[in-house]
Design an enzyme around this catalytic site. Sequence first.
Site, PDB file in Angstrom:
ATOM      1  N   ASP A  46       0.943  -1.296  -0.043  1.00 50.45           N
ATOM      2  CA  ASP A  46      -0.198  -0.108  -0.001  1.00 50.45           C
ATOM      3  C   ASP A  46       0.901   1.178   0.047  1.00 50.45           C
ATOM      4  OD1 ASP A  46      -2.900   1.205   0.693  1.00 50.45           O
ATOM      5  OD2 ASP A  46      -1.404   2.160   1.923  1.00 50.45           O
ATOM      6  N   TYR A  51       3.384   9.694  -0.236  1.00 43.50           N
ATOM      7  CA  TYR A  51       4.352   9.138   0.538  1.00 43.50           C
ATOM      8  C   TYR A  51       5.743   9.431  -0.238  1.00 43.50           C
ATOM      9  CZ  TYR A  51       0.359   6.526   2.442  1.00 43.50           C
ATOM     10  OH  TYR A  51      -0.858   6.053   3.178  1.00 43.50           O
ATOM     11  N   LYS A  76      -2.694   5.805  -4.508  1.00 42.71           N
ATOM     12  CA  LYS A  76      -3.738   6.720  -4.276  1.00 42.71           C
ATOM     13  C   LYS A  76      -3.235   8.171  -4.662  1.00 42.71           C
ATOM     14  CE  LYS A  76      -3.593   4.774   0.298  1.00 42.71           C
ATOM     15  NZ  LYS A  76      -2.088   4.523   0.775  1.00 42.71           N
ATOM     16  N   HIS A 109      -7.430   9.406  -1.980  1.00 40.77           N
ATOM     17  CA  HIS A 109      -6.877   9.354  -0.804  1.00 40.77           C
ATOM     18  C   HIS A 109      -7.661  10.015   0.439  1.00 40.77           C
ATOM     19  CE1 HIS A 109      -2.309   9.143   0.903  1.00 40.77           C
ATOM     20  NE2 HIS A 109      -3.374   8.959   1.989  1.00 40.77           N
ATOM     21  N   ILE A 230      -3.139  -3.153   6.784  1.00 39.21           N
ATOM     22  CA  ILE A 230      -1.825  -2.997   6.199  1.00 39.21           C
ATOM     23  C   ILE A 230      -0.614  -2.286   7.331  1.00 39.21           C
ATOM     24  CG2 ILE A 230      -2.491  -2.584   3.737  1.00 39.21           C
ATOM     25  CD1 ILE A 230      -3.128   0.202   4.404  1.00 39.21           C
ATOM     26  N   ARG A 238       9.726  -7.402  13.113  1.00 38.64           N
ATOM     27  CA  ARG A 238       8.346  -6.852  13.235  1.00 38.64           C
ATOM     28  C   ARG A 238       7.399  -7.265  11.827  1.00 38.64           C
ATOM     29  NH1 ARG A 238       8.504  -0.931  16.139  1.00 38.64           N
ATOM     30  NH2 ARG A 238       8.834  -1.677  18.287  1.00 38.64           N
TER      31      ARG A 238
HETATM   32  N1  LIG Z   1      -5.265   6.209   3.625  1.00 40.30           N
HETATM   33  C1  LIG Z   1      -4.765   6.948   4.588  1.00 40.30           C
HETATM   34  O1  LIG Z   1      -5.146   8.007   4.758  1.00 40.30           O
HETATM   35  C2  LIG Z   1      -3.833   6.347   5.287  1.00 40.30           C
HETATM   36  C3  LIG Z   1      -3.532   7.091   6.488  1.00 40.30           C
HETATM   37  C4  LIG Z   1      -2.408   6.384   7.509  1.00 40.30           C
HETATM   38  C5  LIG Z   1      -1.972   5.226   6.966  1.00 40.30           C
HETATM   39  N2  LIG Z   1      -2.309   4.477   5.879  1.00 40.30           N
HETATM   40  C6  LIG Z   1      -1.478   3.405   5.309  1.00 40.30           C
HETATM   41  O2  LIG Z   1      -1.632   2.535   6.360  1.00 40.30           O
HETATM   42  C7  LIG Z   1      -0.368   1.955   6.755  1.00 40.30           C
HETATM   43  C8  LIG Z   1      -0.424   1.647   8.198  1.00 40.30           C
HETATM   44  O3  LIG Z   1      -0.591   2.566   9.086  1.00 40.30           O
HETATM   45  P1  LIG Z   1       0.486   3.417   9.958  1.00 40.30           P
HETATM   46  O4  LIG Z   1       1.668   3.345   9.229  1.00 40.30           O
HETATM   47  O5  LIG Z   1      -0.137   4.929  10.024  1.00 40.30           O
HETATM   48  O6  LIG Z   1       0.581   2.930  11.451  1.00 40.30           O
HETATM   49  P2  LIG Z   1       0.509   1.223  11.953  1.00 40.30           P
HETATM   50  O7  LIG Z   1       0.907   0.372  11.080  1.00 40.30           O
HETATM   51  O8  LIG Z   1      -0.793   1.062  12.752  1.00 40.30           O
HETATM   52  O9  LIG Z   1       1.771   1.386  12.985  1.00 40.30           O
HETATM   53  C9  LIG Z   1       2.941   1.832  12.393  1.00 40.30           C
HETATM   54  C10 LIG Z   1       3.805   2.003  13.544  1.00 40.30           C
HETATM   55  O10 LIG Z   1       4.212   0.808  14.766  1.00 40.30           O
HETATM   56  C11 LIG Z   1       5.426   0.421  14.823  1.00 40.30           C
HETATM   57  N3  LIG Z   1       5.197  -1.010  14.464  1.00 40.30           N
HETATM   58  C12 LIG Z   1       4.881  -1.782  13.736  1.00 40.30           C
HETATM   59  N4  LIG Z   1       4.773  -3.145  13.964  1.00 40.30           N
HETATM   60  C13 LIG Z   1       5.012  -3.113  15.303  1.00 40.30           C
HETATM   61  C14 LIG Z   1       4.949  -4.133  16.433  1.00 40.30           C
HETATM   62  N5  LIG Z   1       4.840  -5.431  15.868  1.00 40.30           N
HETATM   63  N6  LIG Z   1       5.294  -4.050  17.557  1.00 40.30           N
HETATM   64  C15 LIG Z   1       5.340  -2.484  17.956  1.00 40.30           C
HETATM   65  N7  LIG Z   1       5.344  -1.527  16.961  1.00 40.30           N
HETATM   66  C16 LIG Z   1       5.304  -1.858  15.966  1.00 40.30           C
HETATM   67  C17 LIG Z   1       5.976   1.037  13.437  1.00 40.30           C
HETATM   68  O11 LIG Z   1       7.383   1.216  13.894  1.00 40.30           O
HETATM   69  P3  LIG Z   1       8.525   0.680  12.929  1.00 40.30           P
HETATM   70  O12 LIG Z   1       8.361   1.028  11.702  1.00 40.30           O
HETATM   71  O13 LIG Z   1       9.872   1.055  13.653  1.00 40.30           O
HETATM   72  O14 LIG Z   1       8.396  -0.957  13.352  1.00 40.30           O
HETATM   73  C18 LIG Z   1       5.281   2.135  13.425  1.00 40.30           C
HETATM   74  O15 LIG Z   1       5.949   3.293  14.216  1.00 40.30           O
HETATM   75  C19 LIG Z   1       0.667   2.895   6.301  1.00 40.30           C
HETATM   76  O16 LIG Z   1       1.760   2.625   6.320  1.00 40.30           O
HETATM   77  C20 LIG Z   1       0.058   3.482   4.905  1.00 40.30           C
HETATM   78  O17 LIG Z   1       0.305   2.299   3.863  1.00 40.30           O
HETATM   79  C21 LIG Z   1      -3.141   5.184   5.031  1.00 40.30           C
END
Ligand SMILES: NC(=O)c1ccc[n+]([C@@H]2O[C@H](COP(=O)([O-])OP(=O)(O)OC[C@H]3O[C@@H](n4cnc5c(N)ncnc54)[C@H](OP(=O)(O)O)[C@@H]3O)[C@@H](O)[C@H]2O)c1
Length: 277
Positions: A46, A51, A76, A109, A230, A238
Amino acid sequence: MTDIPTITLNNGVDMPQLGFGVFLVPADEVVEPVRSALDAGYRLIDTATLYGNEEGVGRAIVESGIPRDEIFVTTKVWNSDQGYDRTLQAFDHSLKLLGLDVVDLYLIHWPTPARDLYVDTWRALERIYADGRARAIGVSNFTVAHLDRVIGEGTVVPAVNQIELHPGLPQDELRAAHARHGIATEAWSPIGRAQGLLDRREVAAIADAHDRSAAQVVLRWHIQLGNVVIPKSVRPERIRENIDVFDFELTTDEMAVLSALDGPGRVGPDPETMNRA
Ligand SMILES: NC(=O)c1ccc[n+]([C@@H]2O[C@H](COP(=O)([O-])OP(=O)(O)OC[C@H]3O[C@@H](n4cnc5c(N)ncnc54)[C@H](OP(=O)(O)O)[C@@H]3O)[C@@H](O)[C@H]2O)c1
């Protein structure tokens, strides 16, 4: 290597239920984590124009040697590219950066309601879909009202709405609307960006009971609800941990505890007021 279940979208296309997010992964650092994810068995990536790492994602896919049709690629259209003509141009640019002829899923998006361009933007996505350049089209951060409008004024029902969703923000109203319209729910920030949620004692107790990590328990909750998830990580251990959620089952009571967590609420912007270009 983990075999990931798929869900079937409203146009018959299969989408892996768990994928890899690359928000906030810098362009010059994205190849390695995407390669780690593909090696671990992830088959959904994704990304987004915002990004700034589409080119690296494309490179990682080519370097992996995995056949293109085995990887589900989402990107997106960013807010400043909304509108019919600009979206078509933005899509061409994304394809070029990714090095692809077709994406699996193209999303709006954010609705950015104050700019009121999302219906025109949706028409551009419908055109891209009709031309066979996106296997499925959908939206992100749309509320029930935004969905009703594109469904009412458009000709294609979005296949996916990608929204912020995690324990503490279960999005019951939107999930019910998705079920009514046959729209798949895709959860962003599925582990709440690891801000607070993973330290909750209710989550820790369930994790202990299954000898799993807090992140795995939260991801499992999503899977059992039928959400696509995702999670993002740049750390190989991780990345492997987050995909290893298909060999245990939460009980009905455990699901209810996680669904009823009183916070955290949003870790990202509110779609009603997010109008950044
Ligand atoms: N459509 C939208 O508006 C939108 C908005 C936000 C995000 N997204 C998409 O959703 C994806 C995921 O969301 P997100 O990146 O905001 O948040 P997330 O996946 O909920 O959390 C990511 C965070 O958690 C940490 N992490 C990952 N796995 C872990 C584990 N097993 N234990 C402890 N900590 C862990 C990561 O750090 P490290 O990397 O240091 O491990 C990072 O700081 C994004 O990458 C993007 O593709 C979309």
